[in-house]
Design a protein around this motif. Structure first.
Motif, PDB file in Angstrom:
ATOM      1  N   TYR A  45      10.052 -11.386  38.575  1.00  0.00           N
ATOM      2  CA  TYR A  45       9.375 -12.174  39.598  1.00  0.00           C
ATOM      3  C   TYR A  45       7.874 -11.901  39.567  1.00  0.00           C
ATOM      4  O   TYR A  45       7.451 -10.740  39.548  1.00  0.00           O
ATOM      5  N   LEU A  46       7.074 -12.968  39.591  1.00  0.00           N
ATOM      6  CA  LEU A  46       5.615 -12.854  39.603  1.00  0.00           C
ATOM      7  C   LEU A  46       5.102 -13.590  40.841  1.00  0.00           C
ATOM      8  O   LEU A  46       5.463 -14.752  41.074  1.00  0.00           O
ATOM      9  N   TYR A  74       3.868  -8.249  40.144  1.00  0.00           N
ATOM     10  CA  TYR A  74       5.198  -8.648  39.689  1.00  0.00           C
ATOM     11  C   TYR A  74       6.163  -7.520  40.031  1.00  0.00           C
ATOM     12  O   TYR A  74       5.772  -6.385  40.304  1.00  0.00           O
TER      13      TYR A  74
END
Length: 214
Positions: A45-46, A74
């Motif tokens: 996830y960013l 992230y």
């Protein structure tokens, strides 16, 4: 957007474009669980905007904040690489927009550009160093020392004071330093009485250098 994230900033433009094409944007409301400890992992996830926190809870439901993430950060990289279950629960602290990069797409990039892994390793080493500092703080500092280190670490210069952008409650601070809300409140009262800090709508301002001892 990916070129502004430390993990990817040294990559060639065509590699970054490949990753951005593969990433999926999603928005989440505040207090949404993105994944839980023990979940299977297949994505990194960013954060494009917003803030999240990684937490664990004990048998009594007490929450401990392991880390927080803001725009440009992230998370989920440990399970993402190891293909092991998630090691913590991640919850949105504000409305948040993320880019989700799935393992299959990342592996495709790695097969064509193996140098990407060296960038990943460098960033992971920095994460390990930060975790070591946190463990040392919990092991050797008293509660005030941990609060002082947290505030100094979050504060940014703004005019004549240093300001903490995050609006933190005493409970949130307690969760981060492994203490009780009552102890944090006591510390803040004495710091405010001494003219070291001011609090306005949960925003903390450091007016003077915090004392080394409480």
């Amino acid at each position: 957007m990916l070129s502004k994230i430390p993990l990817f900033e040294n990559l060639e433009p065509e590699i970054i474009q490949h990753l951005e094409d593969a990433a999926i944007p999603k928005r989440f409301a505040r207090n949404t669980i993105l994944f839980s400890k023990g979940d299977e992992s297949n994505a990194l996830y960013l954060i494009r905007e917003g803030r999240t926190k990684a937490v664990i809870t004990d048998d009594q439901g007490k929450e401990i904040v392991l880390n927080t993430f803001g725009a440009g950060d992230y998370f989920g990289e440990i399970a993402f690489l190891s293909e092991e279950p998630r090691t913590a629960t991640v919850v949105t602290a504000t409305p948040t927009e993320v880019l989700i990069l799935y393992r299959r797409d990342f592996k495709e990039v790695l097969s064509k550009h193996p140098d990407v892994m060296f960038e990943f390793i460098k960033v992971l080493i920095e994460r390990v160093r930060n975790s070591t500092d946190q463990i040392e703080s919990l092991a050797f500092r008293d509660v005030y020392g941990r609060v002082r280190a947290l505030l100094n670490g979050l504060a940014k210069e703004e005019g004549e004071a240093r300001v903490i952008a995050e609006r933190l409650t005493h409970q949130e601070i307690a969760n981060r330093v492994g203490s009780s809300r009552e102890m944090v409140s006591k510390i803040f009262k004495q710091l405010q009485d001494g003219g070291f800090v001011a609090v306005d709508h949960k925003q903390v301002m450091l007016l003077r250098d915090l004392p080394k001892n409480f």
